[in-house]
Design a protein around this motif. Structure first.
Motif, PDB file in Angstrom:
ATOM      1  N   GLU A  18      65.355  63.777   4.620  1.00 20.43           N
ATOM      2  CA  GLU A  18      66.471  64.325   5.378  1.00 20.43           C
ATOM      3  C   GLU A  18      65.972  65.101   6.601  1.00 20.43           C
ATOM      4  O   GLU A  18      66.524  64.963   7.694  1.00 20.43           O
ATOM      5  CB  GLU A  18      67.318  65.227   4.485  1.00 20.43           C
ATOM      6  N   MET A  19      64.923  65.908   6.429  1.00 18.92           N
ATOM      7  CA  MET A  19      64.368  66.644   7.565  1.00 18.92           C
ATOM      8  C   MET A  19      63.858  65.697   8.641  1.00 18.92           C
ATOM      9  O   MET A  19      64.056  65.940   9.840  1.00 18.92           O
ATOM     10  CB  MET A  19      63.235  67.571   7.113  1.00 18.92           C
ATOM     11  N   ALA A  20      63.194  64.627   8.227  1.00 19.87           N
ATOM     12  CA  ALA A  20      62.694  63.645   9.192  1.00 19.87           C
ATOM     13  C   ALA A  20      63.855  63.018   9.959  1.00 19.87           C
ATOM     14  O   ALA A  20      63.778  62.844  11.181  1.00 19.87           O
ATOM     15  CB  ALA A  20      61.873  62.572   8.481  1.00 19.87           C
ATOM     16  N   TYR A  21      64.932  62.693   9.262  1.00 22.94           N
ATOM     17  CA  TYR A  21      66.115  62.127   9.916  1.00 22.94           C
ATOM     18  C   TYR A  21      66.706  63.129  10.907  1.00 22.94           C
ATOM     19  O   TYR A  21      67.020  62.772  12.052  1.00 22.94           O
ATOM     20  CB  TYR A  21      67.157  61.732   8.865  1.00 22.94           C
ATOM     21  N   ARG A  23      65.258  65.704  12.369  1.00 24.91           N
ATOM     22  CA  ARG A  23      64.343  65.908  13.495  1.00 24.91           C
ATOM     23  C   ARG A  23      64.411  64.731  14.466  1.00 24.91           C
ATOM     24  O   ARG A  23      64.389  64.906  15.676  1.00 24.91           O
ATOM     25  CB  ARG A  23      62.920  66.106  12.974  1.00 24.91           C
ATOM     26  N   LYS A  24      64.533  63.512  13.931  1.00 25.58           N
ATOM     27  CA  LYS A  24      64.589  62.305  14.765  1.00 25.58           C
ATOM     28  C   LYS A  24      65.852  62.274  15.614  1.00 25.58           C
ATOM     29  O   LYS A  24      65.835  61.792  16.746  1.00 25.58           O
ATOM     30  CB  LYS A  24      64.525  61.068  13.869  1.00 25.58           C
ATOM     31  N   PHE A  93      74.561  73.358  15.730  1.00 26.06           N
ATOM     32  CA  PHE A  93      75.573  72.306  15.663  1.00 26.06           C
ATOM     33  C   PHE A  93      74.917  70.931  15.534  1.00 26.06           C
ATOM     34  O   PHE A  93      75.366  70.098  14.751  1.00 26.06           O
ATOM     35  CB  PHE A  93      76.458  72.360  16.916  1.00 26.06           C
ATOM     36  N   PHE A  94      73.848  70.680  16.291  1.00 23.64           N
ATOM     37  CA  PHE A  94      73.175  69.386  16.245  1.00 23.64           C
ATOM     38  C   PHE A  94      72.505  69.148  14.890  1.00 23.64           C
ATOM     39  O   PHE A  94      72.454  68.016  14.407  1.00 23.64           O
ATOM     40  CB  PHE A  94      72.152  69.262  17.373  1.00 23.64           C
ATOM     41  N   VAL A  95      72.011  70.209  14.271  1.00 25.39           N
ATOM     42  CA  VAL A  95      71.425  70.095  12.934  1.00 25.39           C
ATOM     43  C   VAL A  95      72.527  69.779  11.924  1.00 25.39           C
ATOM     44  O   VAL A  95      72.365  68.900  11.069  1.00 25.39           O
ATOM     45  CB  VAL A  95      70.667  71.382  12.542  1.00 25.39           C
ATOM     46  N   VAL A  96      73.654  70.466  12.040  1.00 28.02           N
ATOM     47  CA  VAL A  96      74.792  70.227  11.143  1.00 28.02           C
ATOM     48  C   VAL A  96      75.268  68.784  11.289  1.00 28.02           C
ATOM     49  O   VAL A  96      75.483  68.083  10.290  1.00 28.02           O
ATOM     50  CB  VAL A  96      75.945  71.221  11.441  1.00 28.02           C
ATOM     51  N   ASP A 101      75.682  63.380   9.101  1.00 30.53           N
ATOM     52  CA  ASP A 101      75.423  61.950   9.309  1.00 30.53           C
ATOM     53  C   ASP A 101      74.497  61.402   8.235  1.00 30.53           C
ATOM     54  O   ASP A 101      74.726  60.316   7.691  1.00 30.53           O
ATOM     55  CB  ASP A 101      74.808  61.691  10.689  1.00 30.53           C
ATOM     56  N   TYR A 102      73.454  62.158   7.939  1.00 28.86           N
ATOM     57  CA  TYR A 102      72.505  61.717   6.904  1.00 28.86           C
ATOM     58  C   TYR A 102      73.218  61.569   5.560  1.00 28.86           C
ATOM     59  O   TYR A 102      73.050  60.565   4.871  1.00 28.86           O
ATOM     60  CB  TYR A 102      71.343  62.713   6.776  1.00 28.86           C
TER      61      TYR A 102
END
Length: 107
Positions: A18-21, A23-24, A93-96, A101-102
């Motif tokens: 999830e973190m990789a997604y 960050r990507k 917001f972008f992390v949320v 999405d993930y």
């Protein structure tokens, strides 16, 4: 049934995916701003928001109106309470968004 150690290992692997997604999918200027520890904190705070707000349980139909601004504000407030950050809601917001999405696409 998996052992506790196995369950922890699986959860850590899922968190890493999830973190990789996240960050990507973050905008270029945010990709390196947050550490893995920051992202993990935000991911956990997002889960806490859904748990505490009951937003997923209170819907009478299959449609859930998710206010990502409210979630971002919640994450920032939690960060302040736990003496983390400071986090900026417009960036969180972008992390949320990536986290949601993930969850929607990878479950």
């Amino acid at each position: 049934m998996a052992s506790i150690d196995e369950e922890v290992r699986i959860a850590e692997q899922e968190d890493a995916k999830e973190m990789a997604y996240i960050r990507k999918t973050l905008p270029a200027d945010l990709k390196e701003k947050y550490s893995d520890s920051d992202l993990l904190f935000m991911m956990e705070a997002i889960v806490d928001y859904f748990y505490e707000s009951h937003v997923l349980e209170d819907n009478a139909n299959d449609y859930v109106d998710i206010d990502m601004d409210k979630i971002s504000d919640y994450v920032c407030q939690r960060a302040t309470q736990e003496k983390r950050g400071p986090y900026i809601a417009d960036e969180v917001f972008f992390v949320v968004q990536a986290d949601i999405d993930y969850q929607e696409n990878c479950d």
